[in-house]
Scaffold this motif. Structure first.
Motif, PDB file in Angstrom:
ATOM      1  N   VAL A  24       0.836  -1.197   0.000  1.00 33.87           N
ATOM      2  CA  VAL A  24       0.000   0.000   0.000  1.00 33.87           C
ATOM      3  C   VAL A  24       0.874   1.252   0.000  1.00 33.87           C
ATOM      4  N   GLU A  25       1.917   1.236   0.818  1.00 36.31           N
ATOM      5  CA  GLU A  25       2.830   2.379   0.842  1.00 36.31           C
ATOM      6  C   GLU A  25       3.454   2.624  -0.533  1.00 36.31           C
ATOM      7  N   GLN A  26       3.906   1.529  -1.126  1.00 38.94           N
ATOM      8  CA  GLN A  26       4.552   1.630  -2.435  1.00 38.94           C
ATOM      9  C   GLN A  26       3.564   2.211  -3.449  1.00 38.94           C
ATOM     10  N   TRP A  27       2.344   1.727  -3.404  1.00 41.05           N
ATOM     11  CA  TRP A  27       1.315   2.194  -4.318  1.00 41.05           C
ATOM     12  C   TRP A  27       1.015   3.679  -4.098  1.00 41.05           C
ATOM     13  N   ARG A  28       0.894   4.083  -2.855  1.00 41.41           N
ATOM     14  CA  ARG A  28       0.615   5.505  -2.600  1.00 41.41           C
ATOM     15  C   ARG A  28       1.736   6.370  -3.121  1.00 41.41           C
ATOM     16  N   SER A  29       2.938   5.863  -2.990  1.00 42.44           N
ATOM     17  CA  SER A  29       4.051   6.688  -3.448  1.00 42.44           C
ATOM     18  C   SER A  29       4.072   6.772  -4.978  1.00 42.44           C
ATOM     19  N   ILE A  30       3.711   5.689  -5.648  1.00 44.46           N
ATOM     20  CA  ILE A  30       3.597   5.755  -7.108  1.00 44.46           C
ATOM     21  C   ILE A  30       2.509   6.741  -7.521  1.00 44.46           C
ATOM     22  N   GLN A  31       1.367   6.617  -6.872  1.00 48.10           N
ATOM     23  CA  GLN A  31       0.269   7.537  -7.177  1.00 48.10           C
ATOM     24  C   GLN A  31       0.702   8.979  -7.000  1.00 48.10           C
ATOM     25  N   ASN A  32       1.320   9.249  -5.855  1.00 49.26           N
ATOM     26  CA  ASN A  32       1.716  10.625  -5.613  1.00 49.26           C
ATOM     27  C   ASN A  32       2.676  11.124  -6.659  1.00 49.26           C
ATOM     28  N   SER A  33       3.685  10.319  -6.991  1.00 48.23           N
ATOM     29  CA  SER A  33       4.642  10.851  -7.950  1.00 48.23           C
ATOM     30  C   SER A  33       4.028  10.948  -9.333  1.00 48.23           C
ATOM     31  N   TYR A  34       3.114  10.028  -9.647  1.00 45.84           N
ATOM     32  CA  TYR A  34       2.436  10.162 -10.927  1.00 45.84           C
ATOM     33  C   TYR A  34       1.608  11.439 -10.991  1.00 45.84           C
ATOM     34  N   PHE A  35       0.793  11.667  -9.966  1.00 48.72           N
ATOM     35  CA  PHE A  35      -0.069  12.847  -9.986  1.00 48.72           C
ATOM     36  C   PHE A  35       0.724  14.144  -9.904  1.00 48.72           C
ATOM     37  N   ARG A  36       1.750  14.130  -9.103  1.00 48.27           N
ATOM     38  CA  ARG A  36       2.567  15.330  -8.978  1.00 48.27           C
ATOM     39  C   ARG A  36       3.177  15.696 -10.339  1.00 48.27           C
ATOM     40  N   THR A  37       3.792  14.707 -10.965  1.00 51.39           N
ATOM     41  CA  THR A  37       4.451  14.949 -12.239  1.00 51.39           C
ATOM     42  C   THR A  37       3.453  15.319 -13.330  1.00 51.39           C
ATOM     43  N   ALA A  38       2.433  14.500 -13.482  1.00 50.13           N
ATOM     44  CA  ALA A  38       1.444  14.764 -14.526  1.00 50.13           C
ATOM     45  C   ALA A  38       0.794  16.127 -14.300  1.00 50.13           C
ATOM     46  N   GLY A  39       0.469  16.413 -13.056  1.00 43.12           N
ATOM     47  CA  GLY A  39      -0.170  17.682 -12.733  1.00 43.12           C
ATOM     48  C   GLY A  39       0.718  18.864 -13.086  1.00 43.12           C
ATOM     49  N   ALA A  40       1.984  18.773 -12.706  1.00 44.26           N
ATOM     50  CA  ALA A  40       2.905  19.879 -12.964  1.00 44.26           C
ATOM     51  C   ALA A  40       3.040  20.123 -14.466  1.00 44.26           C
ATOM     52  N   ILE A  41       3.216  19.045 -15.223  1.00 41.09           N
ATOM     53  CA  ILE A  41       3.363  19.190 -16.667  1.00 41.09           C
ATOM     54  C   ILE A  41       2.095  19.753 -17.271  1.00 41.09           C
ATOM     55  N   ASP A  42       0.978  19.192 -16.863  1.00 37.55           N
ATOM     56  CA  ASP A  42      -0.296  19.622 -17.418  1.00 37.55           C
ATOM     57  C   ASP A  42      -0.518  21.113 -17.188  1.00 37.55           C
ATOM     58  N   ARG A  43      -0.306  21.545 -15.961  1.00 40.69           N
ATOM     59  CA  ARG A  43      -0.532  22.958 -15.661  1.00 40.69           C
ATOM     60  C   ARG A  43       0.407  23.857 -16.458  1.00 40.69           C
ATOM     61  N   ALA A  44       1.676  23.449 -16.543  1.00 42.72           N
ATOM     62  CA  ALA A  44       2.649  24.276 -17.263  1.00 42.72           C
ATOM     63  C   ALA A  44       2.297  24.381 -18.744  1.00 42.72           C
ATOM     64  N   LEU A  45       1.972  23.239 -19.357  1.00 41.41           N
ATOM     65  CA  LEU A  45       1.660  23.269 -20.792  1.00 41.41           C
ATOM     66  C   LEU A  45       0.386  24.062 -21.044  1.00 41.41           C
TER      67      LEU A  45
END
Lengths: 125, 125
Positions: free
Chosen positions: A10-31
DNA sequence: TCAATGTATATGACGCGTCATTCAATGACA
DNA sequence: TGTCATTGAATGACGCGTCATATACATTGA
């Protein structure tokens, strides 16, 4: 029933989710802010840009992205409306289409790609 | 201008995307099919389940998930409509709410969690 | 005690992705 | 060649997440 193993997963999964959302979100907002296109639009643009030979491509695109066929179709709609891409009918198989970047599309892609790579680097370390 | 470094980044990113979508998709479909709830519903249920002390929780939940406050609110709406969770008003601060699993919620959660962990294990290796 | 400001949640409009379906073109095979 | 199944893409209904806002309560400080 919650084993240690479970907690780790569960920890591993949460960390994947967070890094996915953080990265995707940052790129999306910037573009969105700088180029007025979303992440999925850029991803398609990016795929088209790096398959420069002219094959019948809508189909191929679908295989290189987790997006649905119908999602791809709609993303391409938007890109086409924005004048960044054009659909070309394919002579060999008239059900198929392939895509070409317009001038504007090529220009936007090359600026946006810089931003995209920079944000990947920043977020994926 | 595409450096080797760029290509590596893009590859890494695509692989993250794929594993994220593959895993999330598999879990979502399985939970939907067997328990009639989506992944986000389960994640909230799971968070509520493992913070068993009664604090004013809606707020806290928002901090433990990449979901928006408003998304959390709507997920909880659905969970409540499904009778899995109930909103309790909080005496200390009447703006706040905390959540409790109902009997049904607790039961569903414990079965669904097994499925969830199994799919995580399967997909995250 | 009364503004003014801040904080916890809810809500409505909106955009996007998904699913199921449709449509056209193709292929297979009798 | 004529049918039947298959394939590439588009479309409409729908659900969900997001953003901006609204609402209710709380806190601060004069």
């Amino acid at each position: 029933m919650a084993t240690t193993r479970d907690r780790q997963l569960v920890e591993q999964w949460r960390s994947i989710q967070n890094s996915y959302f953080r990265t995707a979100g940052a790129i999306d907002r910037a573009l969105e802010a700088k180029f007025d296109i979303g992440l999925n639009e850029f991803e398609i643009l990016d795929l088209v840009a790096d398959s420069e030979e002219s094959a019948c491509r809508m189909k191929a695109l679908g295989e290189r992205t987790p997006m649905t066929q119908s999602a791809v179709s709609k993303v391409v709609d938007r890109l086409e409306k924005a004048g960044l891409v054009s659909r070309q009918t394919c002579v060999d198989d008239r059900r198929s289409l392939f895509l070409e970047l317009t001038e504007a599309g090529r220009a936007l892609h090359s600026s946006a790609a810089v931003e995209h790579r920079a944000l990947l680097a920043e977020n994926l370390g």
